[in-house]
Enzyme design. Structure first.
Site, PDB file in Angstrom:
ATOM      1  N   CYS A   1       0.805  -1.648  -0.063  1.00 29.65           N
ATOM      2  CA  CYS A   1      -0.410  -0.126   0.212  1.00 29.65           C
ATOM      3  C   CYS A   1       1.050   0.914   0.363  1.00 29.65           C
ATOM      4  O   CYS A   1       1.154   1.276   0.623  1.00 29.65           O
ATOM      5  CB  CYS A   1      -0.769  -0.069   1.184  1.00 29.65           C
ATOM      6  SG  CYS A   1      -1.771   1.619   2.052  1.00 29.65           S
TER       7      CYS A   1
ATOM      8  N   CYS B   1       0.867   3.531   3.098  1.00 30.71           N
ATOM      9  CA  CYS B   1       1.500   3.077   4.326  1.00 30.71           C
ATOM     10  C   CYS B   1       2.781   2.980   4.279  1.00 30.71           C
ATOM     11  O   CYS B   1       3.233   3.136   5.251  1.00 30.71           O
ATOM     12  CB  CYS B   1       0.616   1.128   4.085  1.00 30.71           C
ATOM     13  SG  CYS B   1      -0.566   0.847   5.375  1.00 30.71           S
TER      14      CYS B   1
ATOM     15  N   ASP C   1      -1.156  15.772  -2.351  1.00 31.33           N
ATOM     16  CA  ASP C   1      -1.673  14.876  -3.199  1.00 31.33           C
ATOM     17  C   ASP C   1      -0.721  15.455  -4.945  1.00 31.33           C
ATOM     18  O   ASP C   1      -0.234  16.116  -4.595  1.00 31.33           O
ATOM     19  CB  ASP C   1      -2.851  15.189  -3.942  1.00 31.33           C
ATOM     20  CG  ASP C   1      -3.155  14.101  -5.032  1.00 31.33           C
ATOM     21  OD1 ASP C   1      -4.577  13.710  -4.113  1.00 31.33           O
ATOM     22  OD2 ASP C   1      -2.948  13.458  -5.874  1.00 31.33           O
TER      23      ASP C   1
ATOM     24  N   HIS D   1      -4.688   0.783   7.759  1.00 25.95           N
ATOM     25  CA  HIS D   1      -4.775   0.617   6.782  1.00 25.95           C
ATOM     26  C   HIS D   1      -6.169   0.018   6.659  1.00 25.95           C
ATOM     27  O   HIS D   1      -6.203  -1.077   6.986  1.00 25.95           O
ATOM     28  CB  HIS D   1      -3.362  -0.500   6.447  1.00 25.95           C
ATOM     29  CG  HIS D   1      -4.507  -0.784   4.821  1.00 25.95           C
ATOM     30  ND1 HIS D   1      -3.518  -0.325   3.740  1.00 25.95           N
ATOM     31  CD2 HIS D   1      -4.741  -1.876   4.394  1.00 25.95           C
ATOM     32  CE1 HIS D   1      -4.173  -0.892   2.872  1.00 25.95           C
ATOM     33  NE2 HIS D   1      -4.655  -1.806   3.262  1.00 25.95           N
TER      34      HIS D   1
ATOM     35  N   ASN E   1     -13.861   9.113  -1.724  1.00 19.82           N
ATOM     36  CA  ASN E   1     -13.972   8.150  -3.145  1.00 19.82           C
ATOM     37  C   ASN E   1     -14.205   6.295  -2.121  1.00 19.82           C
ATOM     38  O   ASN E   1     -13.003   5.859  -1.374  1.00 19.82           O
ATOM     39  CB  ASN E   1     -13.036   8.105  -4.503  1.00 19.82           C
ATOM     40  CG  ASN E   1     -13.332   9.309  -5.552  1.00 19.82           C
ATOM     41  OD1 ASN E   1     -14.313   9.757  -5.185  1.00 19.82           O
ATOM     42  ND2 ASN E   1     -11.719  10.102  -5.237  1.00 19.82           N
TER      43      ASN E   1
ATOM     44  N   THR F   1      -8.772   5.337  -6.138  1.00 20.31           N
ATOM     45  CA  THR F   1      -6.941   4.282  -6.757  1.00 20.31           C
ATOM     46  C   THR F   1      -6.241   3.708  -5.560  1.00 20.31           C
ATOM     47  O   THR F   1      -5.858   3.205  -5.743  1.00 20.31           O
ATOM     48  CB  THR F   1      -6.111   5.568  -7.941  1.00 20.31           C
ATOM     49  OG1 THR F   1      -6.443   6.670  -7.027  1.00 20.31           O
ATOM     50  CG2 THR F   1      -7.462   5.416  -8.604  1.00 20.31           C
TER      51      THR F   1
ATOM     52  N   HIS G   1      -6.464   2.647   0.414  1.00 18.57           N
ATOM     53  CA  HIS G   1      -6.029   2.626   2.146  1.00 18.57           C
ATOM     54  C   HIS G   1      -7.182   4.650   2.439  1.00 18.57           C
ATOM     55  O   HIS G   1      -6.644   5.577   1.450  1.00 18.57           O
ATOM     56  CB  HIS G   1      -4.455   3.616   2.118  1.00 18.57           C
ATOM     57  CG  HIS G   1      -4.858   3.305   3.844  1.00 18.57           C
ATOM     58  ND1 HIS G   1      -3.444   2.819   4.432  1.00 18.57           N
ATOM     59  CD2 HIS G   1      -5.161   4.719   4.636  1.00 18.57           C
ATOM     60  CE1 HIS G   1      -3.079   3.481   5.280  1.00 18.57           C
ATOM     61  NE2 HIS G   1      -4.345   3.896   5.993  1.00 18.57           N
TER      62      HIS G   1
ATOM     63  N   HIS H   1      -8.810   7.935   2.532  1.00 20.61           N
ATOM     64  CA  HIS H   1      -8.247   9.373   2.255  1.00 20.61           C
ATOM     65  C   HIS H   1      -9.222  10.216   2.401  1.00 20.61           C
ATOM     66  O   HIS H   1      -9.874  10.238   1.307  1.00 20.61           O
ATOM     67  CB  HIS H   1      -7.203   9.397   1.837  1.00 20.61           C
ATOM     68  CG  HIS H   1      -7.086   8.917   0.148  1.00 20.61           C
ATOM     69  ND1 HIS H   1      -7.296   7.354   0.117  1.00 20.61           N
ATOM     70  CD2 HIS H   1      -7.354   9.153  -0.722  1.00 20.61           C
ATOM     71  CE1 HIS H   1      -7.876   7.271  -1.450  1.00 20.61           C
ATOM     72  NE2 HIS H   1      -7.636   8.238  -1.614  1.00 20.61           N
TER      73      HIS H   1
ATOM     74  N   HIS I   1     -10.099  13.811   0.883  1.00 18.70           N
ATOM     75  CA  HIS I   1      -9.650  14.819  -0.348  1.00 18.70           C
ATOM     76  C   HIS I   1      -9.589  16.195   0.075  1.00 18.70           C
ATOM     77  O   HIS I   1     -11.229  16.425   0.451  1.00 18.70           O
ATOM     78  CB  HIS I   1      -9.382  15.072  -1.527  1.00 18.70           C
ATOM     79  CG  HIS I   1      -9.605  13.402  -2.510  1.00 18.70           C
ATOM     80  ND1 HIS I   1      -8.713  13.660  -2.884  1.00 18.70           N
ATOM     81  CD2 HIS I   1      -9.740  12.438  -2.288  1.00 18.70           C
ATOM     82  CE1 HIS I   1      -8.139  12.634  -3.529  1.00 18.70           C
ATOM     83  NE2 HIS I   1      -9.009  11.434  -3.043  1.00 18.70           N
TER      84      HIS I   1
HETATM   85  P1  5GP Z   1      -8.265   8.105  -5.136  1.00 16.30           P
HETATM   86  O1  5GP Z   1      -8.705   8.208  -6.516  1.00 16.30           O
HETATM   87  O2  5GP Z   1      -7.801   6.690  -4.508  1.00 16.30           O
HETATM   88  O3  5GP Z   1      -9.984   9.067  -4.050  1.00 16.30           O
HETATM   89  O4  5GP Z   1      -7.623   9.414  -5.179  1.00 16.30           O
HETATM   90  C1  5GP Z   1      -6.250   8.503  -4.741  1.00 16.30           C
HETATM   91  C2  5GP Z   1      -5.271   9.810  -4.596  1.00 16.30           C
HETATM   92  O5  5GP Z   1      -4.057   9.847  -4.245  1.00 16.30           O
HETATM   93  C3  5GP Z   1      -5.332  10.563  -6.611  1.00 16.30           C
HETATM   94  O6  5GP Z   1      -5.536  12.391  -6.362  1.00 16.30           O
HETATM   95  C4  5GP Z   1      -3.839  10.933  -6.422  1.00 16.30           C
HETATM   96  O7  5GP Z   1      -3.394  11.711  -7.579  1.00 16.30           O
HETATM   97  C5  5GP Z   1      -3.533  10.393  -4.853  1.00 16.30           C
HETATM   98  N1  5GP Z   1      -1.766   9.762  -5.335  1.00 16.30           N
HETATM   99  C6  5GP Z   1      -1.446   8.618  -5.796  1.00 16.30           C
HETATM  100  N2  5GP Z   1      -0.340   8.140  -5.395  1.00 16.30           N
HETATM  101  C7  5GP Z   1       0.799   8.977  -4.193  1.00 16.30           C
HETATM  102  C8  5GP Z   1       1.760   8.920  -3.909  1.00 16.30           C
HETATM  103  O8  5GP Z   1       2.407   8.386  -4.205  1.00 16.30           O
HETATM  104  N3  5GP Z   1       1.755   9.881  -3.075  1.00 16.30           N
HETATM  105  C9  5GP Z   1       0.865  11.117  -3.212  1.00 16.30           C
HETATM  106  N4  5GP Z   1       1.326  12.543  -2.210  1.00 16.30           N
HETATM  107  N5  5GP Z   1      -0.264  11.001  -3.259  1.00 16.30           N
HETATM  108  C10 5GP Z   1      -0.760  10.258  -4.376  1.00 16.30           C
HETATM  109 ZN    ZN Z   2      -2.333   0.916   3.487  1.00 22.67          ZN
END
Ligand code: 5GP
Ligand code: ZN
Length: 115
Positions: free
Chosen positions: A5, A8, A31, A47, A88, A96, A99, A101, A103
């Site tokens: 992850c 993580c 982000d 996690h 999401n 995507t 874990h 989060h 925004h």
């Molecule tokens: P989701 O689509 O899962 O709601 O959002 C995942 C977010 O994580 C996306 O906005 C993406 O830009 C961000 N993200 C993905 N991988 C990384 C990373 O390694 N570091 C950071 N800082 N953000 C990430």
């Molecule tokens: Zn995780």
């Protein structure tokens, strides 16, 4: 800790991030691919793969994501101008990273309708 992850690994200090807040329950970092002038991710240290996995004993932790978001909105100067909080869940919502989060998006006019 799930070694597969990305969040993580960031929390464990094994992957880089621009960390903006940390406490015993949550971390917040910028982000990688910002969708607004201010785009912070507020992430529990535990996690939890998706909203579907949240249990009732984690309600205080989930609430803490929101109070942290509120404080970060204030410290980033967008408490009054406004901001959007998004979490999401699953493929239709384009989750995507599995874990959870929150925004925090702000610093400019959001678009509407959502979705
Ligand atoms: P989701 O689509 O899962 O709601 O959002 C995942 C977010 O994580 C996306 O906005 C993406 O830009 C961000 N993200 C993905 N991988 C990384 C990373 O390694 N570091 C950071 N800082 N953000 C990430
Ligand atoms: Zn995780």
């Amino acid at each position: 800790m799930d070694q597969n992850c990305v969040f993580c690994r960031i929390i464990a200090g094994q992957s880089p991030s621009e960390m903006v807040y940390e406490d015993d329950q949550v971390v917040a970092f910028l982000d990688l691919n910002p969708a607004a002038p201010i785009h912070v991710l507020i992430v529990p240290r535990d996690h939890i793969p998706s909203i579907n996995h949240i249990t009732s004993d984690q309600e205080a932790l989930i609430g803490h994501l929101f109070t942290t978001a509120k404080q970060l909105a204030d410290s980033n100067g967008i408490a009054k101008s406004g901001y959007r909080l998004i979490m999401n869940s699953g493929p239709d919502a384009l989750q995507t990273v599995f874990h959870i989060h929150l925004h925090l998006l702000g610093g400019g006019q959001m678009r509407f309708p959502m979705g």
